[in-house]
Motif scaffolding. Structure first.
Motif, mmCIF file in Angstrom:
data_model
loop_
_atom_site.group_PDB
_atom_site.id
_atom_site.type_symbol
_atom_site.label_atom_id
_atom_site.label_comp_id
_atom_site.label_asym_id
_atom_site.label_seq_id
_atom_site.Cartn_x
_atom_site.Cartn_y
_atom_site.Cartn_z
ATOM 1 N N GLU A 14 -15.655 -8.114 -5.714
ATOM 2 C CA GLU A 14 -14.748 -7.182 -6.361
ATOM 3 C C GLU A 14 -14.198 -6.286 -5.261
ATOM 4 N N LEU A 15 -12.879 -6.264 -5.149
ATOM 5 C CA LEU A 15 -12.225 -5.588 -4.035
ATOM 6 C C LEU A 15 -11.646 -4.247 -4.459
ATOM 7 N N MET A 16 -11.570 -3.340 -3.513
ATOM 8 C CA MET A 16 -10.797 -2.117 -3.652
ATOM 9 C C MET A 16 -9.560 -2.354 -2.783
ATOM 10 N N VAL A 17 -8.388 -2.330 -3.401
ATOM 11 C CA VAL A 17 -7.130 -2.624 -2.714
ATOM 12 C C VAL A 17 -6.336 -1.334 -2.543
ATOM 13 N N ASN A 18 -5.802 -1.147 -1.337
ATOM 14 C CA ASN A 18 -4.941 -0.003 -1.040
ATOM 15 C C ASN A 18 -3.809 -0.539 -0.168
ATOM 16 N N MET A 19 -2.610 -0.616 -0.715
ATOM 17 C CA MET A 19 -1.513 -1.202 0.063
ATOM 18 C C MET A 19 -0.168 -0.593 -0.317
ATOM 19 N N ASN A 20 0.772 -0.742 0.602
ATOM 20 C CA ASN A 20 2.163 -0.384 0.363
ATOM 21 C C ASN A 20 2.969 -1.662 0.225
ATOM 22 N N VAL A 21 3.754 -1.749 -0.816
ATOM 23 C CA VAL A 21 4.712 -2.843 -0.983
ATOM 24 C C VAL A 21 6.016 -2.321 -0.380
ATOM 25 N N VAL A 22 6.342 -2.825 0.811
ATOM 26 C CA VAL A 22 7.509 -2.356 1.557
ATOM 27 C C VAL A 22 8.637 -3.369 1.349
ATOM 28 N N LEU A 23 9.703 -2.944 0.691
ATOM 29 C CA LEU A 23 10.804 -3.857 0.366
ATOM 30 C C LEU A 23 11.869 -3.794 1.451
ATOM 31 N N LEU A 69 6.423 0.945 -2.573
ATOM 32 C CA LEU A 69 5.534 1.317 -3.665
ATOM 33 C C LEU A 69 4.111 1.408 -3.133
ATOM 34 N N ALA A 70 3.371 2.415 -3.544
ATOM 35 C CA ALA A 70 1.964 2.560 -3.174
ATOM 36 C C ALA A 70 1.114 1.991 -4.306
ATOM 37 N N VAL A 71 0.272 1.006 -3.967
ATOM 38 C CA VAL A 71 -0.551 0.304 -4.954
ATOM 39 C C VAL A 71 -2.023 0.546 -4.626
ATOM 40 N N LEU A 72 -2.795 0.855 -5.647
ATOM 41 C CA LEU A 72 -4.209 1.147 -5.471
ATOM 42 C C LEU A 72 -4.959 0.608 -6.675
ATOM 43 N N GLY A 73 -6.114 -0.024 -6.437
ATOM 44 C CA GLY A 73 -6.892 -0.450 -7.591
ATOM 45 C C GLY A 73 -8.001 -1.413 -7.279
ATOM 46 N N ARG A 74 -8.676 -1.814 -8.338
ATOM 47 C CA ARG A 74 -9.817 -2.734 -8.293
ATOM 48 C C ARG A 74 -9.329 -4.139 -8.572
ATOM 49 N N ASP A 75 -9.790 -5.075 -7.751
ATOM 50 C CA ASP A 75 -9.419 -6.484 -7.892
ATOM 51 C C ASP A 75 -10.689 -7.304 -8.065
ATOM 52 N N ASP A 76 -11.025 -7.616 -9.321
ATOM 53 C CA ASP A 76 -12.158 -8.495 -9.610
ATOM 54 C C ASP A 76 -11.629 -9.923 -9.534
ATOM 55 N N VAL A 77 -11.873 -10.591 -8.421
ATOM 56 C CA VAL A 77 -11.268 -11.902 -8.173
ATOM 57 C C VAL A 77 -11.704 -12.969 -9.167
ATOM 58 N N VAL A 84 0.294 1.443 -9.699
ATOM 59 C CA VAL A 84 1.328 1.953 -8.798
ATOM 60 C C VAL A 84 1.181 3.466 -8.873
ATOM 61 N N VAL A 85 0.851 4.080 -7.739
ATOM 62 C CA VAL A 85 0.536 5.515 -7.728
ATOM 63 C C VAL A 85 1.582 6.354 -6.999
ATOM 64 N N GLY A 86 2.674 5.735 -6.601
ATOM 65 C CA GLY A 86 3.730 6.481 -5.916
ATOM 66 C C GLY A 86 4.698 5.533 -5.247
ATOM 67 N N GLY A 87 5.615 6.105 -4.498
ATOM 68 C CA GLY A 87 6.589 5.285 -3.799
ATOM 69 C C GLY A 87 7.533 6.138 -2.983
ATOM 70 N N THR A 88 8.453 5.449 -2.328
ATOM 71 C CA THR A 88 9.466 6.128 -1.520
ATOM 72 C C THR A 88 10.835 5.564 -1.864
ATOM 73 N N GLY A 89 11.878 6.215 -1.359
ATOM 74 C CA GLY A 89 13.244 5.747 -1.605
ATOM 75 C C GLY A 89 13.569 5.770 -3.081
ATOM 76 N N GLN A 90 14.040 4.654 -3.608
ATOM 77 C CA GLN A 90 14.393 4.570 -5.028
ATOM 78 C C GLN A 90 13.174 4.680 -5.936
ATOM 79 N N PHE A 91 11.985 4.542 -5.349
ATOM 80 C CA PHE A 91 10.744 4.622 -6.126
ATOM 81 C C PHE A 91 9.957 5.908 -5.861
ATOM 82 N N ARG A 92 10.621 6.949 -5.366
ATOM 83 C CA ARG A 92 9.938 8.215 -5.099
ATOM 84 C C ARG A 92 9.223 8.687 -6.368
#
Length: 167
Positions: free
Chosen positions: A99-108, A118-126, A135-143
């Motif tokens: 079971e993973l803890m994921v913390n990543m930015n989806v950069v378009l 987009l800032a993505v955070l969460g639990r990943d039970d594979v 989705v806990v935040g973002g920048t640009g059009q997704f501020r």
């Protein structure tokens, strides 16, 4: 007379700020909800890995931490049109299961949202076919965006991401 107009304008701005101090920091108009469907290529081995183990846990896989800079595409093929990168890390956060803890930015980087992220955070039970991350935040059009990601494993190196965002 010019002094009176300037004073009146400053007074109006102060009245707006007093009523809502965060008004100047919010986007001018609420954007419409967005739905993105992307494929993440999490390449762990080979000549050009995009996911690298940087910490090995003290016992078994618990604590293993992988840093990612994964390609995001429109389709499942590596040769499909690139739309961005998934940059961040995931770690095994369970002593009993994968079971993973994921913390990543989806950069378009292309398409209508190029330059936004987009800032993505969460639990990943594979072991679950479809997982939900936040989705806990973002920048640009997704501020200041909020939303969720439905995350499915297609193959060990390809993940299907459906992102639902309320900017």
């Amino acid at each position: 007379m010019a002094c009176c107009k300037l004073s009146s304008m400053l007074l109006a701005i102060l009245a707006v700020l007093a009523a809502d101090p965060l008004a100047m920091m919010r986007p001018a108009a609420a954007a419409t909800p967005a739905h993105l469907h992307l494929y993440m290529h999490d390449v762990i081995g080979g000549k050009s890995p995009t996911a690298v183990l940087v910490i090995s846990g003290p016992r078994g896989s618990f604590g293993n931490t992988v840093v990612i800079d994964d390609k995001l595409t429109e389709g499942t093929s590596q040769s499909s049109a690139a739309v961005g990168r998934a940059q961040g890390y995931y770690m095994v956060a369970s002593v009993a299961n994968i079971e993973l803890m994921v913390n990543m930015n989806v950069v378009l980087t292309s398409g209508p949202y190029a330059g936004s992220s987009l800032a993505v955070l969460g639990r990943d039970d594979v072991n679950v076919p479809v997982r939900e991350l936040s989705v806990v935040g973002g920048t640009g059009q997704f501020r200041m965006a909020r939303g969720y990601v439905l995350w499915k494993t297609i193959t060990p190196e390809i993940l299907d991401l459906e992102i639902f965002v309320n900017p």
